[in-house]
Design a protein around this motif. Sequence first.
Motif: not given
Length: 305
Positions: A180, A207, A261
């Motif tokens: 991430h 996420q 993301n």
Amino acid sequence: MSLQKITRLPSVRLLSSIHHQQQLLLPSTSPLTVPKRAVSQGEYRRPGQPKVDKFPWQPINFSFSKGFDGVKKHLALLKKEFSDRWVGPQGKPLLEHMLEQNQVLWEFRGPESLEQWTVSSDREIGGQSEVHLKLGKNQNTCLLYGTLSSTPPRDGETRYSGYCTMRSKQPLASFDRKKHYDWSSFNSLHLRVRGDGRPWMINIGTQMYFSHQKDDLYNYFLYTRGGPYWQDVKIPFSKFFLTYRGRIQDNQHPLWLDKVNTIGFTLGDKADGPFQLEIDFVGACKDYAHTEEFAYEMYKRNPEI
């Protein structure tokens, strides 16, 4: 014959006739036939997309050389992860990470930079739009161009069409673990683009906790001026609103900047014809003049008294 047997005969005949009539009225309980591979739940299929009748292992390429290259690649990524932890966050010294006010996230300086992006359009569901991605004339920018068509496919199911998308790939760590982006040190998105006057939608995917939230995106608009001049665009992260498959949600909450993301650019303004968008870089910055935490109301189901 005894009296007890004589009285039992009519009742037995009556029960047998009732049972025979129930068998005639009720449908036959034949064993259920299970369709081919219906036990395993498949992936979501868009309306109009043809069904692929293959086993999950059929598209896999069982190659020894490919497996050796994959192991070598993941071991190199694992080594880089351990070395970056000794230096600081993302391989930068801790003081530089704390004082950093601008960061270039994506820039286009060669053919390998295009491998971090993927393009798609409504052609996947039977539409007629086309989208392409290539480097600019000086090999320092990326050019997203194509033709938009809002004509829906003739499949009897899809009613709307006409979109083109450019989206960054999910970053992966060693052994295909999800990685991430951490943008918690910044509060604005910084872009340098040159468009043709069309409005675009910027999509940021984060996420989530649950699997049914995989289609949640944070969106905001990008209005291009058109013409030969570049424009520097700064969009605060507080302006992004939450959507689910293109529908704005009532329950809004700020963007999770520590678990980003992907980022994408979508065109769907229903204006058929050619389009182009040239991007120099995509970055994040810290704007101290912007103090807004969130631009939208957050409703509570049970308000506090």
